[in-house]
Design a protein around this motif. Structure first.
Motif, PDB file in Angstrom:
ATOM      1  N   LYS A  24       0.819  -1.082   0.055  1.00 32.74           N
ATOM      2  CA  LYS A  24       0.028  -0.079  -0.110  1.00 32.74           C
ATOM      3  C   LYS A  24       0.849   1.175  -0.048  1.00 32.74           C
ATOM      4  N   ILE A  25       0.622   2.153  -0.946  1.00 30.32           N
ATOM      5  CA  ILE A  25       1.417   3.095  -1.194  1.00 30.32           C
ATOM      6  C   ILE A  25       0.967   4.494  -0.600  1.00 30.32           C
ATOM      7  N   GLY A  26       1.740   5.421   0.054  1.00 29.50           N
ATOM      8  CA  GLY A  26       1.491   6.716   0.654  1.00 29.50           C
ATOM      9  C   GLY A  26       2.213   7.698  -0.075  1.00 29.50           C
ATOM     10  N   LEU A  27       1.380   8.994  -0.420  1.00 31.97           N
ATOM     11  CA  LEU A  27       2.503  10.093  -0.613  1.00 31.97           C
ATOM     12  C   LEU A  27       2.257  11.207   0.195  1.00 31.97           C
ATOM     13  N   VAL A  28       3.271  11.880   0.357  1.00 33.63           N
ATOM     14  CA  VAL A  28       3.194  13.086   1.240  1.00 33.63           C
ATOM     15  C   VAL A  28       3.951  14.023   0.213  1.00 33.63           C
ATOM     16  N   PRO A  29       2.986  15.190  -0.429  1.00 34.79           N
ATOM     17  CA  PRO A  29       3.720  16.041  -1.407  1.00 34.79           C
ATOM     18  C   PRO A  29       4.143  17.429  -0.461  1.00 34.79           C
ATOM     19  N   THR A  30       5.435  17.805  -0.716  1.00 32.80           N
ATOM     20  CA  THR A  30       6.183  18.932   0.054  1.00 32.80           C
ATOM     21  C   THR A  30       6.948  19.839  -0.919  1.00 32.80           C
ATOM     22  N   MET A  31       7.235  20.876  -0.495  1.00 36.30           N
ATOM     23  CA  MET A  31       8.214  21.723  -0.956  1.00 36.30           C
ATOM     24  C   MET A  31       9.366  21.862  -0.355  1.00 36.30           C
ATOM     25  N   GLY A  32       9.666  20.878   0.567  1.00 43.23           N
ATOM     26  CA  GLY A  32      10.973  20.821   1.137  1.00 43.23           C
ATOM     27  C   GLY A  32      10.981  21.956   2.464  1.00 43.23           C
ATOM     28  N   ALA A  33      12.339  22.065   2.925  1.00 39.02           N
ATOM     29  CA  ALA A  33      12.718  22.801   4.115  1.00 39.02           C
ATOM     30  C   ALA A  33      11.801  22.124   5.265  1.00 39.02           C
ATOM     31  N   LEU A  34      11.807  20.747   5.426  1.00 37.92           N
ATOM     32  CA  LEU A  34      10.793  20.115   6.336  1.00 37.92           C
ATOM     33  C   LEU A  34      11.065  20.469   7.575  1.00 37.92           C
ATOM     34  N   HIS A  35       9.849  20.515   8.331  1.00 36.32           N
ATOM     35  CA  HIS A  35       9.884  20.774  10.004  1.00 36.32           C
ATOM     36  C   HIS A  35       8.987  19.776  10.487  1.00 36.32           C
ATOM     37  N   GLU A  36       8.475  19.869  11.658  1.00 35.70           N
ATOM     38  CA  GLU A  36       7.707  18.896  12.304  1.00 35.70           C
ATOM     39  C   GLU A  36       6.168  18.825  11.702  1.00 35.70           C
ATOM     40  N   GLY A  37       5.823  19.915  11.069  1.00 35.14           N
ATOM     41  CA  GLY A  37       4.401  19.720  10.441  1.00 35.14           C
ATOM     42  C   GLY A  37       4.560  18.684   9.211  1.00 35.14           C
ATOM     43  N   HIS A  38       5.665  18.799   8.423  1.00 38.88           N
ATOM     44  CA  HIS A  38       5.707  17.819   7.246  1.00 38.88           C
ATOM     45  C   HIS A  38       6.032  16.449   7.927  1.00 38.88           C
ATOM     46  N   CYS A  49       0.530   3.036   5.660  1.00 39.45           N
ATOM     47  CA  CYS A  49       1.058   2.513   4.408  1.00 39.45           C
ATOM     48  C   CYS A  49       2.118   1.817   4.564  1.00 39.45           C
ATOM     49  N   ASP A  50       2.417   0.967   3.514  1.00 35.53           N
ATOM     50  CA  ASP A  50       3.625   0.004   3.613  1.00 35.53           C
ATOM     51  C   ASP A  50       5.026   0.730   3.042  1.00 35.53           C
ATOM     52  N   VAL A  51       4.570   1.590   1.856  1.00 37.99           N
ATOM     53  CA  VAL A  51       5.789   2.291   1.324  1.00 37.99           C
ATOM     54  C   VAL A  51       5.302   3.652   1.347  1.00 37.99           C
ATOM     55  N   VAL A  52       6.223   4.540   1.874  1.00 40.68           N
ATOM     56  CA  VAL A  52       5.793   6.035   1.844  1.00 40.68           C
ATOM     57  C   VAL A  52       6.623   6.872   0.897  1.00 40.68           C
ATOM     58  N   VAL A  53       6.233   7.634   0.005  1.00 38.00           N
ATOM     59  CA  VAL A  53       7.076   8.482  -0.853  1.00 38.00           C
ATOM     60  C   VAL A  53       6.640   9.702  -0.503  1.00 38.00           C
ATOM     61  N   ALA A  54       7.885  10.645  -0.086  1.00 35.33           N
ATOM     62  CA  ALA A  54       7.562  12.060   0.147  1.00 35.33           C
ATOM     63  C   ALA A  54       8.180  12.650  -1.068  1.00 35.33           C
ATOM     64  N   SER A  55       7.418  13.790  -1.628  1.00 41.68           N
ATOM     65  CA  SER A  55       7.812  14.569  -2.931  1.00 41.68           C
ATOM     66  C   SER A  55       8.481  15.741  -2.370  1.00 41.68           C
ATOM     67  N   ILE A  56       9.784  16.140  -2.798  1.00 40.72           N
ATOM     68  CA  ILE A  56      10.198  17.504  -2.511  1.00 40.72           C
ATOM     69  C   ILE A  56      10.393  18.163  -3.710  1.00 40.72           C
ATOM     70  N   PHE A  57       9.512  19.456  -3.895  1.00 39.55           N
ATOM     71  CA  PHE A  57       9.541  19.884  -5.401  1.00 39.55           C
ATOM     72  C   PHE A  57       9.054  21.271  -5.078  1.00 39.55           C
ATOM     73  N   VAL A  58       9.948  22.196  -5.071  1.00 40.09           N
ATOM     74  CA  VAL A  58       9.444  23.739  -5.120  1.00 40.09           C
ATOM     75  C   VAL A  58       8.606  23.962  -6.693  1.00 40.09           C
ATOM     76  N   VAL A  88      10.411   7.465   6.024  1.00 35.83           N
ATOM     77  CA  VAL A  88       9.963   7.781   4.634  1.00 35.83           C
ATOM     78  C   VAL A  88      11.072   6.710   3.793  1.00 35.83           C
ATOM     79  N   ASP A  89      10.440   6.036   2.833  1.00 38.36           N
ATOM     80  CA  ASP A  89      11.034   5.172   1.938  1.00 38.36           C
ATOM     81  C   ASP A  89      12.089   5.644   0.687  1.00 38.36           C
ATOM     82  N   ALA A  90      11.196   6.377   0.361  1.00 35.23           N
ATOM     83  CA  ALA A  90      11.481   7.238  -1.199  1.00 35.23           C
ATOM     84  C   ALA A  90      11.557   8.841  -1.162  1.00 35.23           C
ATOM     85  N   ILE A  91      12.240   9.348  -1.738  1.00 34.90           N
ATOM     86  CA  ILE A  91      12.082  10.938  -1.835  1.00 34.90           C
ATOM     87  C   ILE A  91      11.905  11.225  -3.226  1.00 34.90           C
ATOM     88  N   PHE A  92      10.973  11.847  -3.936  1.00 30.00           N
ATOM     89  CA  PHE A  92      10.977  12.023  -5.324  1.00 30.00           C
ATOM     90  C   PHE A  92      11.441  13.508  -5.442  1.00 30.00           C
TER      91      PHE A  92
END
Ligand code: AMP
Length: 282
Positions: A24-38, A49-58, A88-92
């Motif tokens: 089961k795949i989870g996605l957390v879209p972000t623009m980076g400069a991560l803080h406790e909220g992210h 989820c089993d696999v979590v992908v976070a995107s970091i893209f401004v 987090v398993d992978a960063i896009f």
């Protein structure tokens, strides 16, 4: 080790393998400069989820011409460490040219709920958001995607879009994470001077006033809005962009609070525009 993926092809191959393994795949879209909220969104994703992908893209298309795209904080190495720390398993992490190659011409528009609040004060912003999130959804094909209540209107836009376009993705809204003084965590807080941080506490204080008034029986929307505006205006460093209250979750205008309403505000402190909100409920 966390996997860092920069191209759409490699991301697709990674997801194909995970899907084949029944994950089961989870996605957390972000623009980076991560803080406790992210990080809270990422922990929540990892919990279900089993696999979590976070995107970091401004994402350039969600910034207006006079906004802070170039100045937006970029802290990629540190972000990778923080994301790995919460599982987090992978960063896009694509370059803008990977997402918007020459000839790019397609945009997603959600009407109605985007004509107010940030949609009004940042023309084109939600078109940029809806477009990039659609692309991320198509690339990562998550079962569930996680968004913060900090950007409540954004979350509602994404929920509307996934419903309208029959995207088979569950959207989870995670409550806003605040510091000990009530200031909502934001990557843009890094722009604030110590004096501006102190001044910005008026936002949480003003929303608390509204919340108390509702708990004490106030139902008049204009009265609550004026109370919040007056409190914010008592802080000399604060310059209001908007303070509005709409029915939640459809964001329709209303004079009387019934059930739930979104109190949303955007306020400048010096050059920095902060947004925050709470859901008032009867
Ligand atoms: P951003 O990197 O600012 O685009 O935010 C990425 C995601 O994190 C969005 O879904 C935001 O709503 C969410 N987020 C940002 N700040 C907070 C916060 N203080 N609490 C909860 N979620 C947040």
């Amino acid at each position: 080790m966390i996997k860092v993926i920069e191209t759409i092809d490699v991301m697709r191959a990674y997801i194909k393998e995970a899907r084949f393994a029944g994950k089961k795949i989870g996605l957390v879209p972000t623009m980076g400069a991560l803080h406790e909220g992210h990080l809270t969104l990422m922990r929540e994703a990892k919990a279900v989820c089993d696999v979590v992908v976070a995107s970091i893209f401004v994402n350039p298309t969600q910034f207006g011409p006079n906004e802070d795209f170039a100045a937006y904080p970029r802290k990629f190495e540190n972000d990778c460490r923080l994301a790995q720390g919460v599982g987090v398993d992978a960063i896009f992490h694509p370059q803008p040219s990977e997402m918007y190659p020459p000839g790019y011409s397609t945009y997603v528009n959600v009407s109605g709920i985007t004509d107010k609040l940030c949609g009004q004060s940042r023309p084109g912003h939600f078109q940029g958001v809806a477009t990039v999130v659609t692309k991320l959804f198509n690339i990562v094909q998550p079962d569930t995607a996680f968004f913060g209540q900090k950007d409540a209107q954004q979350c509602l836009v994404i929920q509307r879009m996934t419903a309208d376009l029959n995207m088979d993705i569950q959207i989870v809204m995670v409550p806003t994470v605040r510091d000990a003084n009530g200031l909502a965590l934001s990557s843009r807080n890094a722009y604030l001077s110590p004096e501006e941080i102190q001044a910005a506490l008026v936002l949480a204080q003003s929303m608390r006033l509204a919340d108390h008034a509702v708990k004490a029986g106030e139902r008049n929307i204009a009265a609550i809005r004026d109370m919040v505006r007056n409190k914010i205006q008592s802080e000399p460093k604060a310059e209001i962009d908007y303070v509005e209250i709409y029915q939640y979750p459809d964001l329709q205008a209303t004079d009387v609070l019934a059930n739930k309403a979104l109190l949303a505000l955007a306020v400048r402190f010096g050059k920095t525009r902060l947004i925050d909100n709470i859901i008032l409920s009867v």
